[in-house]
Scaffold this motif. Structure first.
Motif, PDB file in Angstrom:
ATOM      1  N   SER A 111       0.846  -1.194   0.000  1.00 53.40           N
ATOM      2  CA  SER A 111       0.000   0.000   0.000  1.00 53.40           C
ATOM      3  C   SER A 111       0.880   1.242   0.000  1.00 53.40           C
ATOM      4  CB  SER A 111      -0.931   0.005   1.217  1.00 53.40           C
ATOM      5  OG  SER A 111      -0.177  -0.019   2.408  1.00 53.40           O
TER       6      SER A 111
ATOM      7  N   SER B 220      -4.126  -2.952   3.350  1.00 53.64           N
ATOM      8  CA  SER B 220      -5.052  -3.907   2.743  1.00 53.64           C
ATOM      9  C   SER B 220      -4.534  -5.314   2.966  1.00 53.64           C
ATOM     10  CB  SER B 220      -5.174  -3.642   1.237  1.00 53.64           C
ATOM     11  OG  SER B 220      -5.692  -2.363   0.999  1.00 53.64           O
TER      12      SER B 220
ATOM     13  N   LYS C 218      -3.890  -3.362  -4.020  1.00 52.61           N
ATOM     14  CA  LYS C 218      -5.330  -3.650  -4.092  1.00 52.61           C
ATOM     15  C   LYS C 218      -5.854  -3.400  -5.506  1.00 52.61           C
ATOM     16  CE  LYS C 218      -9.550  -2.777  -1.525  1.00 52.61           C
ATOM     17  NZ  LYS C 218     -10.159  -2.034  -0.406  1.00 52.61           N
TER      18      LYS C 218
ATOM     19  N   VAL D  29     -10.381  -9.673  -0.329  1.00 56.43           N
ATOM     20  CA  VAL D  29      -9.496  -8.505  -0.265  1.00 56.43           C
ATOM     21  C   VAL D  29     -10.199  -7.445   0.567  1.00 56.43           C
ATOM     22  CG1 VAL D  29      -8.299  -6.733  -1.588  1.00 56.43           C
ATOM     23  CG2 VAL D  29      -8.553  -9.022  -2.540  1.00 56.43           C
TER      24      VAL D  29
END
Length: 166
Positions: free
Chosen positions: A80, A87, A126, A165
């Motif tokens: 991230s 995430s 993500k 996720v």
């Protein structure tokens, strides 16, 4: 007048006969074209079925069995950028193999497979997993990595059982 009536009826009968032949001829052409179309449709589908059977390498009744090797669930932090919430991804995968012998070859190499998966997945963002194209790329990359880890053995497919996720 009787002679005129006979000539008139003969003339109308002669005009009606060609119309009758035209109608019968048109009906025969339609039936022939329909039969030819049906013949070609049936023969082309039969050859497609035969090609599909030949492509799978066996007789029509032969079934190709595969086996599923289940990996333990994996949970990783996704990469991230600074300032964004972290995430996570939880992934449960099954590996499709050709036979039971392949399953016994994978078992001792399982730590290498899990390591290859973990290293790759920790670098994902993500946004890399969005949409069906992202999941397809993940599937293809995991298949490539598992086959590199267990070489010369080979896995046919990676099957996702669970992808989460957050």
């Amino acid at each position: 007048m009787a002679a005129e009536a006979e000539v008139g009826s003969e003339a109308s009968a002669k005009k009606g006969i060609p119309k009758l032949f035209l109608i019968i001829g048109a009906a025969a052409v339609v039936v022939l074209l329909g039969g030819a179309g049906l013949f070609f449709m049936m023969s082309s589908s039969g050859s497609a079925e035969a090609a599909a059977t030949e492509g799978h390498g066996g007789a029509a009744g032969e079934v190709h069995d595969t086996f599923i090797f289940n990996l333990p669930p994996m949970m990783v932090n996704l990469n991230s950028t600074e300032g964004t919430a972290p995430s996570f991804m939880k992934l449960t995968v099954g590996l499709e193999v050709a036979d039971e012998h392949m399953m016994t070859e994978i078992q001792p190499r399982l730590p290498k497979v899990i390591d290859a998966f973990q290293v790759y997945m920790r670098e994902l963002r993500k946004s890399d997993l969005e949409g069906s194209a992202g999941i397809y790329r993940l599937k293809e990359e995991l298949l490539r990595r598992v086959n590199l880890s267990i070489y010369p053995a080979q896995v046919e497919s990676v099957l996702f059982k669970e992808i989460l996720v957050q």
